[in-house]
Design an enzyme around this catalytic site. Sequence first.
Site, PDB file in Angstrom:
ATOM      1  N   LYS A  52      -7.999  -1.387  -1.316  1.00 61.60           N
ATOM      2  CA  LYS A  52      -7.650  -1.990   0.134  1.00 61.60           C
ATOM      3  C   LYS A  52      -9.259  -2.347   0.615  1.00 61.60           C
ATOM      4  O   LYS A  52      -9.336  -3.424   1.253  1.00 61.60           O
ATOM      5  CB  LYS A  52      -7.222  -1.015   0.677  1.00 61.60           C
ATOM      6  CG  LYS A  52      -5.704  -0.891   0.210  1.00 61.60           C
ATOM      7  CD  LYS A  52      -4.946   0.444   0.903  1.00 61.60           C
ATOM      8  CE  LYS A  52      -3.514   0.524   0.423  1.00 61.60           C
ATOM      9  NZ  LYS A  52      -2.824   1.819   0.807  1.00 61.60           N
ATOM     10  N   GLN A  96      -4.090   7.660   3.669  1.00 65.22           N
ATOM     11  CA  GLN A  96      -3.452   7.185   2.334  1.00 65.22           C
ATOM     12  C   GLN A  96      -2.317   8.466   2.055  1.00 65.22           C
ATOM     13  O   GLN A  96      -3.044   9.665   1.781  1.00 65.22           O
ATOM     14  CB  GLN A  96      -4.664   7.080   1.298  1.00 65.22           C
ATOM     15  CG  GLN A  96      -4.170   6.612  -0.052  1.00 65.22           C
ATOM     16  CD  GLN A  96      -3.423   5.318  -0.327  1.00 65.22           C
ATOM     17  OE1 GLN A  96      -3.713   4.452   0.659  1.00 65.22           O
ATOM     18  NE2 GLN A  96      -2.452   5.148  -1.112  1.00 65.22           N
ATOM     19  N   ASP A 119      -0.029   0.430   8.736  1.00 68.43           N
ATOM     20  CA  ASP A 119       1.191   1.017   7.730  1.00 68.43           C
ATOM     21  C   ASP A 119       2.346   0.903   8.135  1.00 68.43           C
ATOM     22  O   ASP A 119       3.283   1.010   7.489  1.00 68.43           O
ATOM     23  CB  ASP A 119       0.684   2.492   7.312  1.00 68.43           C
ATOM     24  CG  ASP A 119      -0.013   2.367   5.899  1.00 68.43           C
ATOM     25  OD1 ASP A 119       0.300   1.288   5.142  1.00 68.43           O
ATOM     26  OD2 ASP A 119      -0.778   3.311   5.453  1.00 68.43           O
TER      27      ASP A 119
HETATM   28  N1  GUN Z   1       0.817   5.580  -0.848  1.00 73.96           N
HETATM   29  C1  GUN Z   1       1.476   4.946  -1.526  1.00 73.96           C
HETATM   30  N2  GUN Z   1       1.798   3.753  -0.839  1.00 73.96           N
HETATM   31  C2  GUN Z   1       1.072   3.786   0.460  1.00 73.96           C
HETATM   32  C3  GUN Z   1       1.103   2.740   1.484  1.00 73.96           C
HETATM   33  O1  GUN Z   1       1.463   1.607   1.474  1.00 73.96           O
HETATM   34  N3  GUN Z   1       0.138   3.321   2.333  1.00 73.96           N
HETATM   35  C4  GUN Z   1      -0.529   4.438   2.337  1.00 73.96           C
HETATM   36  N4  GUN Z   1      -1.065   5.143   3.435  1.00 73.96           N
HETATM   37  N5  GUN Z   1      -0.192   5.447   1.343  1.00 73.96           N
HETATM   38  C5  GUN Z   1       0.505   4.869   0.374  1.00 73.96           C
END
Ligand code: GUN
Length: 291
Positions: A52, A96, A119
């Site tokens: 990311k 995350q 998110d």
């Molecule tokens: N863990 C797995 N997929 C995601 C996501 O799309 N966002 C976040 N914050 N954590 C994750």
Amino acid sequence: MTIIDGKKISEDILNEISLEVKQRTNKGYKTPHLAAILVGNDGPSQTYVNSKIKACEKVDFKSSLFSYDSNISEEKLIDEIELINNNDDIDGFIVQLPLPNSINQENILNSVNPNKDVDGFHPINYGKMTIGIDSFIPATPYGILELFKRCKISLDGKKCLVIGRSQIVGRPISILLSQSNEFCNATVTLAHSRTIDLDKLALDSDVIISAIGRPEFLKAEMVKEGAIIIDVGISRVKDDSSKKGYKIVGDVDFKNVSKKASYITPVPGGVGPMTIAMLLRNTLVACRKND
Ligand code: GUN
């Protein structure tokens, strides 16, 4: 059979974002800034967060990574989130997941400012998404919708089976696909660990979206001829022939299922890169709202 090239489509989206960032900069507007919070040292989470951050560089976003030890207290983490909530330079941020068991995920997600919740996991955004009000849509389901849109795949009236009821993927995509939108309007079944006769449900489905993280779970015998298959699974499987010692495998037995499918997403290179692209798009939208 068409292999949906999520990598290429995500690159198109990143190029569009990059262009808008340049235009914004030329007009003197602020550079979008995405922050990520990472707690602990879970390998896959580190990889996702790094991807990311790297993607931010590609589109000339600012990015910040806040890493904490797995034994950080919930209270301290909420204090840190509060600092980011109040930092005017950061337009959007993510925490995350998964978090260590000692931390209550719900309390953490509730402490994120909904206006920076790129998110889309805060209950306000999740609620808005559920009733079809404009909001931040979680990046993976948003990426799947974008794949349908850009590949001009209409789900209108189709029987769609979502396997997995996670808060991040299965539940939101099941909600979105049943909504009255140009590329949705599907008849959705949400299957989970208590579902009876999954094989029969799968065989009867026009579209299958699998998001359970079980390597090659979906077999050709479970899929009807011409079905559309979206593989959200990302599992690490031991592979001594690779430098890393593992390979990434999806939920779908790609080799055999692809022989029956009309469209199928590969792993890697399908849904994964779309998640990142849509997260960046959400961040751009958050930034625009601060103009
Ligand atoms: N863990 C797995 N997929 C995601 C996501 O799309 N966002 C976040 N914050 N954590 C994750």
